[in-house]
Design an enzyme around this catalytic site. Structure first.
Site, PDB file in Angstrom:
ATOM      1  N   GLN A 308       0.856  -1.185   0.000  1.00 18.95           N
ATOM      2  CA  GLN A 308       0.000   0.000   0.000  1.00 18.95           C
ATOM      3  C   GLN A 308       0.890   1.232   0.000  1.00 18.95           C
ATOM      4  OE1 GLN A 308      -2.798  -1.635   3.383  1.00 18.95           O
ATOM      5  NE2 GLN A 308      -3.751   0.182   2.516  1.00 18.95           N
ATOM      6  N   THR A 311       0.291   9.316   0.459  1.00 16.91           N
ATOM      7  CA  THR A 311       1.030  10.522   0.100  1.00 16.91           C
ATOM      8  C   THR A 311       2.443  10.504   0.662  1.00 16.91           C
ATOM      9  OG1 THR A 311      -1.051  11.766   0.090  1.00 16.91           O
ATOM     10  CG2 THR A 311       0.993  13.037   0.205  1.00 16.91           C
ATOM     11  N   PHE A 312       2.579  10.072   1.909  1.00 15.73           N
ATOM     12  CA  PHE A 312       3.919  10.020   2.514  1.00 15.73           C
ATOM     13  C   PHE A 312       4.215   8.680   3.180  1.00 15.73           C
ATOM     14  CE2 PHE A 312       1.070  11.618   5.802  1.00 15.73           C
ATOM     15  CZ  PHE A 312       1.394  10.834   6.881  1.00 15.73           C
ATOM     16  N   GLY A 313       3.237   7.781   3.268  1.00 12.83           N
ATOM     17  CA  GLY A 313       3.455   6.500   3.940  1.00 12.83           C
ATOM     18  C   GLY A 313       3.406   5.324   2.994  1.00 12.83           C
ATOM     19  N   LYS A 335       6.003  -0.909   7.928  1.00 10.46           N
ATOM     20  CA  LYS A 335       5.445   0.423   7.768  1.00 10.46           C
ATOM     21  C   LYS A 335       6.574   1.440   7.805  1.00 10.46           C
ATOM     22  CE  LYS A 335       0.898  -0.426   9.872  1.00 10.46           C
ATOM     23  NZ  LYS A 335      -0.080   0.035  10.914  1.00 10.46           N
ATOM     24  N   ASP A 436     -10.518   4.045  16.705  1.00  9.60           N
ATOM     25  CA  ASP A 436     -10.620   4.027  15.232  1.00  9.60           C
ATOM     26  C   ASP A 436     -10.792   2.599  14.730  1.00  9.60           C
ATOM     27  OD1 ASP A 436     -10.661   4.780  12.617  1.00  9.60           O
ATOM     28  OD2 ASP A 436      -8.579   5.426  12.494  1.00  9.60           O
TER      29      ASP A 436
END
Length: 578
Positions: A308, A311-313, A335, A436
């Site tokens: 996956q 934008t920045f990860g 990650k 979440d």
């Protein structure tokens, strides 16, 4: 969409007699059946108060050239009705309309009511449509049915009419034919007009492109500025108490979910529950020092393909070499961030990755190691689950439901829900509030074993699931309980609400909840008692469990231990019928 919801499951067998002592008839005429199926016959759904089960057991296709459906109905005694619709693809079809009121009384004489199916023409799609008709009679009856509930002397019967409408894409330009000119001057005029129109068209396109470019440039600058503000506010957890705007009108026609105490005004909510292992945001050196005890050398980690990317990860499929025996490899999720990530984003990733650290349960996936070498991008390692993110997996199954080797049965989906509830029950006992819970924050393997993950990089990888309500803090608005939206109160009860939405995600194979509701109107929408409608092919008992999770009063919601027991019993009942 159901009445008098109970947490304990009941037997879901549809009997053939309506729970009203009267003669009710609902059918489609010969002409209507011939248009749909090419058969010369009437199609009865209810004949003299008896439900024709076979008529409801399959989905009728509606050809693209049919824009409406016609039903004939009448009743011998007073019978009240209530109509509602559910459309699975609002981009392809607008909410259906009818030529009768949404609720009223079934006519005594045979009459026809029309259901209009307005395709938008924007996309080409086969839209699944569910029309729900609630019939209510004050007559007393001993008969029962799946969708029948008795309250205050009234018997309610719910009928679900399933259709699949073919919607096609309209042509972008409707060109009218040019008539033949009567002379040469006429032809010249036509050519000149066409040339002039062409020039005007291209000039207009050029001007529009320039305007769009300038607007996009301005929006990009504003977005960069706002993202910096979001990072700072998210990092230091500064929660604003700014109110939500009230909706002017409801844009969808759906039945009100009779969840417990929907009409009761709620003024007091439990105080904010702070997780005892919730690490406060730090600067980068302090964030690294917190995870030094599980740090491994960067040389032991090999990054493979990207699973996956945001934008920045990014999330990689990686391999971790054993410290004692380099020949032993362990597959892991990795990650990390890219070179454009700021220090604020790196600290936030490390902080949120520690959400479940130190917890041990078969349905949790805490981090196992990190790489925080100076001068290198930090890496967060978690055990690999072969089929990856649960939300992406559900959507993959939905894309090819018929021929997908990974197709899921109803028993499988309930089993997944049980595992999530077990993991959340453990977190509640450890006094941890997840905040979440959603399908995007779970992972699954080929054995359908599910584990709950932390929220690191979730906002970046699933940006459409998070919204800013004017206070520069992105939140999962469509998964949040009312007290979270209004007062930023989070507790195990708010996690139960999110679990109900997650259960809805499972039954719809990854659809977005409240997709047609503006995020700014969510609080008022929920406070008025409205909820996401019952998914197609979702048993009433399972939807009753969801609805109990969405009670306005947090004290009225079930505990996770109760949910585990209820879903386990329902799963056993499903298995018994297979």
């Amino acid at each position: 969409m159901v009445n008098h919801l109970h947490l304990l499951p009941v037997v879901s067998l549809l009997l053939s007699v309506l729970a009203v002592e009267c003669s009710v008839n609902i059918f489609m005429s010969e002409d209507e059946v011939k248009k749909l199926l090419g058969l010369k016959a009437q199609l009865y759904y209810v004949r003299d108060g008896v439900v024709c089960q076979n008529a409801f057991s399959f989905v009728l296709p509606v050809p693209g050239d049919m824009g409406s459906l016609h039903f004939t109905w009448h009743a011998s005694t007073p019978v009240e009705y209530r109509l509602g619709f559910q459309v699975d693809d609002p981009i392809a079809m607008d909410p259906p309309t009818v030529n009768v009121t949404w609720n009223g009384e079934v006519p005594r004489l045979p009459s026809v009511f029309r259901v209009t199916l307005p395709c938008t023409g924007r996309v080409e799609s086969d839209v699944a449509l569910l029309m729900q008709l609630n019939l209510t009679s004050t007559a007393t009856s001993t008969a029962t049915s799946t969708a029948t509930a008795t309250a205050a002397g009234k018997n309610v019967t719910t009928l679900n009419f399933k259709r699949r409408k073919s919607c096609s894409r309209q042509a972008e330009l409707d060109e009218g034919p040019l008539g033949p000119s009567t002379d040469g001057h006429g032809a010249t005029a036509v050519v000149a007009a066409a040339t002039t129109s062409t020039r005007v068209f291209y000039i207009s396109v050029g001007v529009c492109c320039a305007v769009i470019f300038l607007v996009a440039l301005v929006l990009a600058l504003l977005h960069i500025h706002s993202m910096k503000k979001v990072e700072e506010d998210s990092l230091f957890d500064s929660e604003s108490t700014q109110g939500l705007s009230q909706p002017s009108t409801q844009t969808t026609q759906c039945l009100r979910a009779d969840t417990p105490n929907n009409a009761a005004p709620i003024t007091n909510y439990p105080s904010l529950k702070i997780e005892k292992n919730d690490l406060k945001p730090l600067n980068l050196p302090e964030a690294k020092s917190r995870v030094r005890d599980i740090a491994v050398a960067r040389e032991r980690v090999t990054l493979k393909q990207v699973l996956q990317e945001g934008t920045f990860g990014r999330i990689y499929h990686g391999v971790l070499l054993d410290e004692k025996d380099p020949k032993v490899e362990k597959e892991v999720f990795v990650k990390t961030v890219n070179e454009h990530a700021s220090e604020v984003q790196i600290v936030l990733m490390l902080t949120e990755s520690c959400k479940l650290r130190g917890l041990h349960h078969r349905n949790l996936l805490p981090i196992c190691a990190v790489c925080v070498d100076d001068g290198e991008r930090p890496l967060v390692l978690l055990p690999l689950m072969s089929w990856g993110n649960l939300k992406l997996f559900l959507r993959q199954c939905k894309l090819a439901e018929a021929n997908n080797p990974q197709s899921l049965s109803q028993q499988d989906l309930v089993n997944i829900a049980i595992q999530i509830a077990c993991g959340m029950s453990y977190l509640t006992k450890r006094e941890v509030v997840h905040r979440d819970l959603a399908a995007r924050n779970c992972v699954i393997d080929e054995g359908l074993h599910v584990k709950i993950t932390d929220t690191a990089l979730a906002r970046d990888l699933f940006p459409m699931d998070y919204h800013c309500l004017g206070d520069n803090v992105n939140r999962p608005v469509r998964w949040m309980a009312l007290e979270g939206l209004l007062h930023h109160d989070f507790s195990p009860a708010s996690d139960v609400w999110a679990f109900g939405v997650t259960l809805w995600e499972l039954m719809t194979l990854g659809q977005t909840p409240y997709a047609d509701i503006d995020p700014f109107e969510m609080a008022a929408y929920l406070k008025d008692g409205f909820r996401i409608p019952q998914p197609c092919n979702c048993p009433d008992e399972l939807f009753a469990v969801m609805a109990c999770c969405w009670a306005l009063d947090p004290e009225e919601r079930p505990k996770f231990t109760q949910l585990v027991q209820c879903l386990t019993e329902f799963h056993a009942a499903l298995t018994a019928y297979v």
